[in-house]
Design a protein around this motif. Structure first.
Motif, PDB file in Angstrom:
ATOM      1  N   UNK A 164      28.378  38.437  68.267  1.00  0.00           N
ATOM      2  CA  UNK A 164      27.698  38.744  67.007  1.00  0.00           C
ATOM      3  C   UNK A 164      28.715  39.187  65.950  1.00  0.00           C
ATOM      4  N   UNK A 165      29.753  39.891  66.382  1.00  0.00           N
ATOM      5  CA  UNK A 165      30.804  40.308  65.446  1.00  0.00           C
ATOM      6  C   UNK A 165      31.529  39.081  64.885  1.00  0.00           C
ATOM      7  N   UNK A 166      31.704  38.088  65.744  1.00  0.00           N
ATOM      8  CA  UNK A 166      32.352  36.838  65.320  1.00  0.00           C
ATOM      9  C   UNK A 166      31.501  36.135  64.261  1.00  0.00           C
ATOM     10  N   UNK A 167      30.184  36.108  64.476  1.00  0.00           N
ATOM     11  CA  UNK A 167      29.263  35.527  63.483  1.00  0.00           C
ATOM     12  C   UNK A 167      29.406  36.271  62.151  1.00  0.00           C
ATOM     13  N   UNK A 168      29.430  37.611  62.220  1.00  0.00           N
ATOM     14  CA  UNK A 168      29.535  38.424  61.002  1.00  0.00           C
ATOM     15  C   UNK A 168      30.825  38.128  60.247  1.00  0.00           C
ATOM     16  N   UNK A 169      31.933  38.004  60.972  1.00  0.00           N
ATOM     17  CA  UNK A 169      33.223  37.700  60.328  1.00  0.00           C
ATOM     18  C   UNK A 169      33.182  36.335  59.640  1.00  0.00           C
ATOM     19  N   UNK A 170      32.573  35.353  60.322  1.00  0.00           N
ATOM     20  CA  UNK A 170      32.481  33.996  59.756  1.00  0.00           C
ATOM     21  C   UNK A 170      31.621  33.967  58.494  1.00  0.00           C
ATOM     22  N   UNK A 171      30.487  34.667  58.542  1.00  0.00           N
ATOM     23  CA  UNK A 171      29.577  34.713  57.388  1.00  0.00           C
ATOM     24  C   UNK A 171      30.278  35.395  56.210  1.00  0.00           C
ATOM     25  N   UNK A 172      30.998  36.478  56.501  1.00  0.00           N
ATOM     26  CA  UNK A 172      31.718  37.206  55.441  1.00  0.00           C
ATOM     27  C   UNK A 172      32.757  36.305  54.785  1.00  0.00           C
ATOM     28  N   UNK A 173      33.487  35.582  55.623  1.00  0.00           N
ATOM     29  CA  UNK A 173      34.545  34.699  55.113  1.00  0.00           C
ATOM     30  C   UNK A 173      33.951  33.605  54.228  1.00  0.00           C
ATOM     31  N   UNK A 174      32.857  33.024  54.711  1.00  0.00           N
ATOM     32  CA  UNK A 174      32.190  31.929  53.991  1.00  0.00           C
ATOM     33  C   UNK A 174      31.694  32.374  52.612  1.00  0.00           C
ATOM     34  N   UNK A 175      31.308  33.667  52.526  1.00  0.00           N
ATOM     35  CA  UNK A 175      30.738  34.185  51.276  1.00  0.00           C
ATOM     36  C   UNK A 175      31.732  35.009  50.458  1.00  0.00           C
ATOM     37  N   UNK A 176      32.994  34.982  50.882  1.00  0.00           N
ATOM     38  CA  UNK A 176      34.015  35.711  50.126  1.00  0.00           C
ATOM     39  C   UNK A 176      33.839  37.217  50.148  1.00  0.00           C
ATOM     40  N   UNK A 177      33.271  37.731  51.243  1.00  0.00           N
ATOM     41  CA  UNK A 177      33.063  39.181  51.385  1.00  0.00           C
ATOM     42  C   UNK A 177      34.230  39.767  52.173  1.00  0.00           C
ATOM     43  N   UNK A 178      34.881  40.780  51.601  1.00  0.00           N
ATOM     44  CA  UNK A 178      35.995  41.441  52.302  1.00  0.00           C
ATOM     45  C   UNK A 178      35.421  42.435  53.306  1.00  0.00           C
ATOM     46  N   UNK A 179      35.162  41.954  54.502  1.00  0.00           N
ATOM     47  CA  UNK A 179      34.540  42.790  55.531  1.00  0.00           C
ATOM     48  C   UNK A 179      35.609  43.559  56.296  1.00  0.00           C
ATOM     49  N   UNK A 180      35.528  44.880  56.230  1.00  0.00           N
ATOM     50  CA  UNK A 180      36.446  45.718  57.014  1.00  0.00           C
ATOM     51  C   UNK A 180      35.945  45.757  58.450  1.00  0.00           C
ATOM     52  N   UNK A 181      36.754  46.290  59.335  1.00  0.00           N
ATOM     53  CA  UNK A 181      36.336  46.442  60.729  1.00  0.00           C
ATOM     54  C   UNK A 181      36.878  47.771  61.235  1.00  0.00           C
ATOM     55  N   UNK A 182      36.093  48.493  62.008  1.00  0.00           N
ATOM     56  CA  UNK A 182      36.606  49.784  62.455  1.00  0.00           C
ATOM     57  C   UNK A 182      35.707  50.508  63.428  1.00  0.00           C
ATOM     58  N   UNK A 183      36.087  51.739  63.692  1.00  0.00           N
ATOM     59  CA  UNK A 183      35.418  52.582  64.690  1.00  0.00           C
ATOM     60  C   UNK A 183      34.599  53.652  63.980  1.00  0.00           C
ATOM     61  N   UNK A 184      33.342  53.764  64.390  1.00  0.00           N
ATOM     62  CA  UNK A 184      32.396  54.705  63.786  1.00  0.00           C
ATOM     63  C   UNK A 184      32.348  55.970  64.631  1.00  0.00           C
ATOM     64  N   UNK A 185      32.582  57.096  63.999  1.00  0.00           N
ATOM     65  CA  UNK A 185      32.466  58.386  64.694  1.00  0.00           C
ATOM     66  C   UNK A 185      31.095  58.973  64.367  1.00  0.00           C
ATOM     67  N   UNK A 186      30.325  59.250  65.404  1.00  0.00           N
ATOM     68  CA  UNK A 186      28.975  59.776  65.212  1.00  0.00           C
ATOM     69  C   UNK A 186      28.924  61.270  65.460  1.00  0.00           C
ATOM     70  N   UNK A 187      28.525  62.050  64.435  1.00  0.00           N
ATOM     71  CA  UNK A 187      28.326  63.490  64.549  1.00  0.00           C
ATOM     72  C   UNK A 187      26.863  63.794  64.262  1.00  0.00           C
TER      73      UNK A 187
END
Length: 272
Positions: A164-187
């Motif tokens: 699903x992350x791969x799909x998200x990266x592809x969709x972002x690229x196709x639409x010119x969206x600068x999608x960051x990627x990272x780790x979410x800390x939950x408090x």
């Protein structure tokens, strides 16, 4: 652990109001409920009408379930979620995820507004969650395990489904969206973190910080669902910029980024 009879009762109640079973679940965070407005032929059910559901008390959370079509897929969207800091147990916070699973949902997209910990981020960035750090001191699976829900010790190696992350990266690229990627800390919140806590999170490997998502993802993983997580970086976390933090700023940023957010999530749903 959530009560099976309650889940079945809620499932029956919701299914009595809809014609098609949803295949994708959406949890929409602060200011991101706008996606719910895009759903076609919607059936909206206020949380207060749903048996055993708590109600959402946070500004920017509409507090209803919307079932309908989005990009040709039947979806069930939570416009507003429940938080541990509102005084709800993690059982209640994650109860809707169990209900979605019972209704046949196999894939879930979890969104949130988060503070930027990574100093290369800017407010308005969208971050694909690749992993999380649970710093709440709690886990929604504590208590007796119901084997019909999932195994006692669920594997969290790939909690955020790589495909699903791969799909998200592809969709972002196709639409010119600068999608960051990272780790979410939950408090837990509800107070924002101190500058010292933000420095600690950075050392621990966190890129963004928030007060939700982690319990829901643990339960979705336990239930065998595929999961995609997206954070809207609504502000830079404490100590990075010389300004106080406020929920108003979170809502303003979510409003500014909404078109990009809609393009990304709708594109992902189309490809799922």
């Amino acid at each position: 652990m959530s009560n099976t009879a309650q889940i079945k009762e809620v499932q029956a109640y919701i299914e009595s109001k809809i014609n098609e079973k949803p295949e994708i679940g959406l949890i929409l965070g602060s200011g991101l409920g706008v996606l719910g407005e895009e759903i076609e032929n919607p059936t909206a059910i206020p949380y207060e009408n749903i048996p055993h559901f708590p109600t959402s008390t946070v500004e920017g959370h509409k507090g209803q379930l919307i079932i309908g079509k989005l990009k040709g897929k039947t979806v069930v969207a939570m416009q507003g979620r429940f938080h541990f800091y509102e005084g709800y147990s993690l059982d209640l916070v994650t109860f809707p995820v169990r209900v979605m699973k019972a209704m046949g949902v196999k894939k879930i997209i979890v969104t949130n507004a988060a503070g930027g910990v990574n100093e290369s981020f800017s407010p308005g960035d969208l971050m694909l969650i690749k992993d999380h750090i649970n710093l709440t001191g709690h886990n929604p699976l504590i208590g007796p395990n119901d084997e019909s829900f999932g195994v006692r010790f669920p594997d969290m190696s790939d909690a955020y489904t790589p495909a699903l992350r791969e799909i998200a990266r592809n969709v972002a690229e196709k639409n010119g969206i600068a999608l960051k990627e990272g780790i979410y800390a939950g408090l837990t919140g509800p107070s924002y973190e101190t500058p010292a806590e933000i420095r600690m999170l950075r050392i621990l490997g966190g890129d963004a910080v928030g007060m939700s998502t982690v319990p829901e993802v643990i339960v979705a993983r336990h239930a065998g669902m595929e999961i995609l997580g997206i954070s809207c970086i609504s502000n830079m976390a404490a100590g990075i910029l010389p300004q106080p933090l406020s929920h108003e700023e979170v809502m303003e940023t979510a409003e500014k980024v909404k078109n990009t957010f809609l393009t990304l999530v709708k594109g992902i749903i189309e490809e799922m």
